[in-house]
Design an enzyme around this catalytic site. Sequence first.
Site, PDB file in Angstrom:
ATOM      1  N   GLY A  11       0.823  -1.206   0.000  1.00 31.18           N
ATOM      2  CA  GLY A  11       0.000   0.000   0.000  1.00 31.18           C
ATOM      3  C   GLY A  11       0.858   1.258   0.000  1.00 31.18           C
ATOM      4  N   PHE A  12       0.197   2.380   0.082  1.00 36.11           N
ATOM      5  CA  PHE A  12       0.884   3.677   0.037  1.00 36.11           C
ATOM      6  C   PHE A  12       1.872   3.812   1.202  1.00 36.11           C
ATOM      7  CE2 PHE A  12       0.086   8.147   1.722  1.00 36.11           C
ATOM      8  CZ  PHE A  12       1.163   8.707   1.054  1.00 36.11           C
ATOM      9  N   ASP A  57      -3.563 -12.850   3.564  1.00 38.27           N
ATOM     10  CA  ASP A  57      -4.620 -12.059   4.195  1.00 38.27           C
ATOM     11  C   ASP A  57      -4.467 -12.231   5.713  1.00 38.27           C
ATOM     12  OD1 ASP A  57      -6.957 -11.201   5.377  1.00 38.27           O
ATOM     13  OD2 ASP A  57      -8.288 -12.183   3.944  1.00 38.27           O
ATOM     14  N   SER A  76      -4.895  -2.283   5.932  1.00 41.12           N
ATOM     15  CA  SER A  76      -6.297  -1.862   6.092  1.00 41.12           C
ATOM     16  C   SER A  76      -6.683  -0.976   4.924  1.00 41.12           C
ATOM     17  CB  SER A  76      -6.501  -1.048   7.374  1.00 41.12           C
ATOM     18  OG  SER A  76      -7.841  -0.582   7.443  1.00 41.12           O
ATOM     19  N   LYS A 106       3.382 -11.756  20.392  1.00 39.40           N
ATOM     20  CA  LYS A 106       3.545 -12.453  21.679  1.00 39.40           C
ATOM     21  C   LYS A 106       4.415 -13.695  21.492  1.00 39.40           C
ATOM     22  CE  LYS A 106       0.394 -14.669  24.932  1.00 39.40           C
ATOM     23  NZ  LYS A 106      -0.182 -15.813  24.216  1.00 39.40           N
ATOM     24  N   TYR A 146     -14.693   1.552   9.601  1.00 41.26           N
ATOM     25  CA  TYR A 146     -13.266   1.868   9.742  1.00 41.26           C
ATOM     26  C   TYR A 146     -12.992   2.400  11.145  1.00 41.26           C
ATOM     27  CZ  TYR A 146      -8.727   4.010   8.466  1.00 41.26           C
ATOM     28  OH  TYR A 146      -7.405   4.368   8.385  1.00 41.26           O
ATOM     29  N   LYS A 150     -10.778   0.548  14.045  1.00 45.04           N
ATOM     30  CA  LYS A 150      -9.540   1.147  14.547  1.00 45.04           C
ATOM     31  C   LYS A 150      -9.610   1.404  16.047  1.00 45.04           C
ATOM     32  CE  LYS A 150      -7.012   1.368  10.817  1.00 45.04           C
ATOM     33  NZ  LYS A 150      -5.722   0.673  10.728  1.00 45.04           N
ATOM     34  N   TYR A 160      -3.364  -6.371  25.115  1.00 44.42           N
ATOM     35  CA  TYR A 160      -2.205  -7.257  24.973  1.00 44.42           C
ATOM     36  C   TYR A 160      -0.992  -6.684  25.698  1.00 44.42           C
ATOM     37  CZ  TYR A 160      -3.657 -11.158  22.061  1.00 44.42           C
ATOM     38  OH  TYR A 160      -4.218 -12.321  21.622  1.00 44.42           O
ATOM     39  N   THR A 176      -2.388  11.880   5.223  1.00 46.07           N
ATOM     40  CA  THR A 176      -1.013  11.829   4.722  1.00 46.07           C
ATOM     41  C   THR A 176      -1.045  11.625   3.209  1.00 46.07           C
ATOM     42  OG1 THR A 176      -0.203  11.005   6.830  1.00 46.07           O
ATOM     43  CG2 THR A 176       1.183  10.562   4.918  1.00 46.07           C
TER      44      THR A 176
END
Length: 328
Positions: A11-12, A57, A76, A106, A146, A150, A160, A176
């Site tokens: 991706g970008f 994936d 994403s 982990k 989305y 997130k 975690y 961005t």
Amino acid sequence: MKKILITGAAGFLGSHLCDRFIKEGYHVIAMDNLITGDLKNIEHLFQLEHFEYYHHDVTKFVHVPGDLDYILHFASPASPIDYLKIPIQTLKVGAMGTHNLLGLAKEKNARILIASTSEVYGDPLVHPQTEEYYGNVNTIGPRGVYDEAKRFQESITMAYHRFHGIETRIVRIFNTYGPRMRLNDGRVIPAFMGQALRGEDLTIFGDGSQTRSFCYVDDQVEGIYRLLMSDYTLPVNIGNPHEITIKDFAEEIIKLTGTDQKVIYKPLPKDDPMQRKPDIAKAKEILGWEPKVGREEGMRATFAYFKTLSKAELEKTEHRDFSKRNKK
Ligand code: UDP
């Protein structure tokens, strides 16, 4: 040699992160399922000895052989047009994908940095947005898939960290831009630049009084790099606080591209945030980071990239018009 796994690598942002970590002397394991990514963003790295690519994936169990020092989770969909087209995948990669990668961190005792977003602030009622602001998000709106994925991602990451003691970092990325943005991702910068190159009018959604603050990709990557190397575990905003209205921005693009297009107005998409500007006091204090590239310089470099695309690629762009789907 340190080993890093980068998800969303084609991706970008992912591809720029691959470049950066190769430059820093890391062994980079790139992972993507190419739903929104494109191999052309990383094909220049394929010949390198210390670069590997896995087509995978991350919502499915993630296996990486051997040791791993760092994980960057950047897989994403990240633009409103994508959330509308692939809402379930957007939810799954933020939730199940993050869970798998935290499990991997982990297992490998690796430090993991999660790409979060200014969208966790929703249509913010606090301006500029500090990390302490809890946000104003519509769970069931078009952006909810989305935004909530997130927000869940941040929660499970902190769980975690607190419960399993794994080393986690959370970056909240504000708008961005730069080379390798997808021309048809519907975002305002590729949209305006594509329109300028095709000789079409620039489409402003709403009256153009909404604001955004655009950060050049090199600055963003530097902020992410510093955050990963820091020992700070709470979320940090990385973005450029230089705010502009979309209407003024359209004028800047017309001037930059030297075209004589007009602007035309289209309906504002549902839940489109009215204003957005990061408070970057934390990044300054903790990471010694602030953006260096001004909008003029960054936009010039980005436009130079879009100009290299072929005519066929330019024509492939589809228009984003939410007015029909949002009525449902
Ligand atoms: N926008 C626009 N014309 C376009 C595409 C976007 O006026 O062709 C507006 C959009 O409604 C939003 C702003 O530009 O207010 C930034 O949109 P983008 O999708 O880039 O990012 P986000 O809304 O997620 O910040």
